[in-house]
Design a protein around this motif. Sequence first.
Motif, PDB file in Angstrom:
ATOM      1  N   GLU A 165      -6.219   9.224   9.181  1.00  0.00           N
ATOM      2  CA  GLU A 165      -5.469  10.063   8.254  1.00  0.00           C
ATOM      3  C   GLU A 165      -5.594   9.569   6.815  1.00  0.00           C
ATOM      4  O   GLU A 165      -5.682  10.367   5.875  1.00  0.00           O
ATOM      5  CB  GLU A 165      -3.994  10.116   8.674  1.00  0.00           C
ATOM      6  N   GLU A 166      -5.591   8.249   6.635  1.00  0.00           N
ATOM      7  CA  GLU A 166      -5.726   7.703   5.276  1.00  0.00           C
ATOM      8  C   GLU A 166      -7.104   8.001   4.700  1.00  0.00           C
ATOM      9  O   GLU A 166      -7.247   8.350   3.522  1.00  0.00           O
ATOM     10  CB  GLU A 166      -5.463   6.193   5.281  1.00  0.00           C
ATOM     11  N   TYR A 167      -8.152   7.848   5.515  1.00  0.00           N
ATOM     12  CA  TYR A 167      -9.492   8.176   5.032  1.00  0.00           C
ATOM     13  C   TYR A 167      -9.625   9.676   4.742  1.00  0.00           C
ATOM     14  O   TYR A 167     -10.295  10.078   3.785  1.00  0.00           O
ATOM     15  CB  TYR A 167     -10.564   7.735   6.024  1.00  0.00           C
ATOM     16  N   GLN A 174      -7.291  11.597   3.669  1.00  0.00           N
ATOM     17  CA  GLN A 174      -6.640  11.821   2.384  1.00  0.00           C
ATOM     18  C   GLN A 174      -7.531  11.339   1.248  1.00  0.00           C
ATOM     19  O   GLN A 174      -7.634  11.988   0.198  1.00  0.00           O
ATOM     20  CB  GLN A 174      -5.285  11.092   2.341  1.00  0.00           C
ATOM     21  N   ALA A 175      -8.198  10.204   1.448  1.00  0.00           N
ATOM     22  CA  ALA A 175      -9.117   9.681   0.426  1.00  0.00           C
ATOM     23  C   ALA A 175     -10.262  10.664   0.184  1.00  0.00           C
ATOM     24  O   ALA A 175     -10.670  10.885  -0.959  1.00  0.00           O
ATOM     25  CB  ALA A 175      -9.658   8.322   0.857  1.00  0.00           C
ATOM     26  N   TYR A 234      -6.020   0.888   2.187  1.00  0.00           N
ATOM     27  CA  TYR A 234      -5.046   0.901   3.280  1.00  0.00           C
ATOM     28  C   TYR A 234      -5.736   1.317   4.577  1.00  0.00           C
ATOM     29  O   TYR A 234      -5.519   0.721   5.640  1.00  0.00           O
ATOM     30  CB  TYR A 234      -3.906   1.857   2.923  1.00  0.00           C
ATOM     31  N   ALA A 235      -6.600   2.323   4.489  1.00  0.00           N
ATOM     32  CA  ALA A 235      -7.356   2.767   5.664  1.00  0.00           C
ATOM     33  C   ALA A 235      -8.222   1.642   6.217  1.00  0.00           C
ATOM     34  O   ALA A 235      -8.294   1.435   7.439  1.00  0.00           O
ATOM     35  CB  ALA A 235      -8.228   3.968   5.298  1.00  0.00           C
ATOM     36  N   ASN A 265      -2.078  10.431  -5.080  1.00  0.00           N
ATOM     37  CA  ASN A 265      -3.510  10.728  -5.208  1.00  0.00           C
ATOM     38  C   ASN A 265      -4.327   9.521  -5.662  1.00  0.00           C
ATOM     39  O   ASN A 265      -5.439   9.687  -6.188  1.00  0.00           O
ATOM     40  CB  ASN A 265      -3.718  11.893  -6.178  1.00  0.00           C
ATOM     41  N   HIS A 283      -5.314   4.628  -0.835  1.00  0.00           N
ATOM     42  CA  HIS A 283      -5.584   5.246   0.472  1.00  0.00           C
ATOM     43  C   HIS A 283      -6.779   4.591   1.157  1.00  0.00           C
ATOM     44  O   HIS A 283      -6.727   4.280   2.354  1.00  0.00           O
ATOM     45  CB  HIS A 283      -5.856   6.740   0.290  1.00  0.00           C
ATOM     46  N   TYR A 300       0.847  -1.203   0.000  1.00  0.00           N
ATOM     47  CA  TYR A 300       0.000   0.000   0.000  1.00  0.00           C
ATOM     48  C   TYR A 300       0.880   1.249   0.000  1.00  0.00           C
ATOM     49  O   TYR A 300       0.617   2.215  -0.730  1.00  0.00           O
ATOM     50  CB  TYR A 300      -0.929   0.018   1.217  1.00  0.00           C
ATOM     51  N   LYS A 301       1.911   1.234   0.826  1.00  0.00           N
ATOM     52  CA  LYS A 301       2.794   2.398   0.909  1.00  0.00           C
ATOM     53  C   LYS A 301       3.540   2.622  -0.410  1.00  0.00           C
ATOM     54  O   LYS A 301       3.732   3.768  -0.840  1.00  0.00           O
ATOM     55  CB  LYS A 301       3.778   2.224   2.064  1.00  0.00           C
ATOM     56  N   ILE A 304       1.165   4.246  -2.843  1.00  0.00           N
ATOM     57  CA  ILE A 304       0.969   5.666  -2.523  1.00  0.00           C
ATOM     58  C   ILE A 304       2.197   6.480  -2.912  1.00  0.00           C
ATOM     59  O   ILE A 304       2.080   7.632  -3.345  1.00  0.00           O
ATOM     60  CB  ILE A 304       0.617   5.825  -1.029  1.00  0.00           C
TER      61      ILE A 304
END
Length: 579
Positions: free
Chosen positions: A285-287, A289-290, A270-271, A262, A267, A253-254, A257
């Motif tokens: 934080e991941e959500y 960003q999503a 992963y969230a 984007n 994201h 996942y990383k 990203i």
Amino acid sequence: MSYELMFQKAVELHQNGALNEAEQIYRQILETAPDNADVLNLLGLVAQAKGIHAEAAGYFYKAARNAPKHFPIFFNLAVSLGALGKYLEATEAYQKVLQLKPDCKEACYGLGNIYWQQNNTDKAAEYFQKALDIDADYIEALTNLAEIKNDTAQLEQIAENNVQALYYLGRRAFIAKDYAKAADYLQKADSLTEDDEIKSMLGESLLATDNKSTALKLFYQANIINPHNLTALINIADLEAEDRNFKEAEKFYKKAIEVDFNNLRAHANYAEMLCRNKRLLEALEEYRQAVIISPETPELLYNLSLILKNLEEYEQALDLMFHAFYMAPEHIDWSLNLAETIILFNQKAPEKAKKISENWYEKMPENIVTQHLWAVLNGKPSKVEKEYNRLLFDTFAPTYEQTLKNIEYKVVDKIAELYAPFKGQILDLGCGTGLAADKLRSAENEFTGIDISENILKIAELKGTYKALKQADLVEYLQKTTDKYNTILAADVFCYFGDLADIFKHCHPTELIFSVESDSNIETFMVQANGRYKHNPLYIRRLLSDAGYTEIDMTETVLRNEQGIEVLGCLFHCLAFGG
């Protein structure tokens, strides 16, 4: 070593794939001949082969200034500019090639691809045709022209040993969701070449037909060929997460990203994995960003709200949850979670919670959830209680048992401890997914289950622990049934009813075992903000006596744990004289 020998050695290394060694010699030559167009061109090709197209273009531009009539330099420049997405400059470079060499089919083909990448299919087709006018057997141009013209028959005609045609046919079948056919074409293409795009699409085709293990191998192979292939990276991460290989999943996942910050899917998925591992702050934080990437996707807003709810940030959670729900009101489970979040917020800020509930009710007065919530927050019995409870348990049936584990549900275990073994015919009121029968069934008894929720009963039926299962309102069933039972159980069921007098009368004279949430400070019963009822134990005793029960045993106990607080109640064991 002379200049000529150095140059020959570098070219030989270059041709054999020793790019770093060749580059080192080219640079040595360039120190003494900085304007040598051939060396500059070859350094550009080395960079191009490494995928460093910006650097390659720089060398090609220098070479072109020193050899403005040398068309291969402009061709190479066009390739790198196209790879960089600089389509106008790439078009100019290809046109320069055609000025210098009008019969260069490769330049026509390259121009066709540039226009195709810009969705200008008419110009793309024009240049593919020009390439074919130069060479009628130019298979690459023929293949792309057939694809642009949507000529499946032509693609199939030229598909044998033609990787590009097989890929296009596979892609067409994949888009049409004919995954088996897509896999067939792509497997043939994969046998002819090592290409990450072909492997990743083949992997997705096999994944769609539930061949996960082979799909995962293909995604890993694609990743080796091209570590920046997003399709491969995200699918590896998803499949590893599904197999609970969370460390490996997180790594990919990383990487995804890093390749595309984007990328919404990277994201969001992963969230979701972080949530499964209870790493809520990281998931938050991941959500977030999503949501920045796709602010009008209701599912993302809703998932973000659930994390905030779990973190007890109820007001923020409700803002997002309402936003998501009004965008997608067909999600019944969202409305139920909204109600639950308002109930939790009610414990912290009752006036705000009631106001939110009233506003929701005013907007959707016909909604069962809003009607029920408004009533219970105002301390009133709900007029849609039965309909609400049916909706609640139908919706959350798949997670019902996990929820009971989360709240450390203890009622059935306590019944087993105090009253087992059971013999004869047992009626399990509000049987749910069958936890009572799971615990108490033996060769000496048979269980019949009654529940209002159809979806709950489907899960209970799969276990095969009940003689019979019936969907019914338990009051109506007790009023109408002529079946005889040795014992009636009601584990954590009567908390959904206020006045129990009629239920007790229809249970008499059968042995009755049940639980209630208890409160000695109320007169009879009281509806709580969560929609469940508390009963005064003395009131319960009086009702049981009125119904004809003569032996009434009561045990105080902990029923479950909610929000870190023990929910206290009572277990009653009731017999009629001679029962």
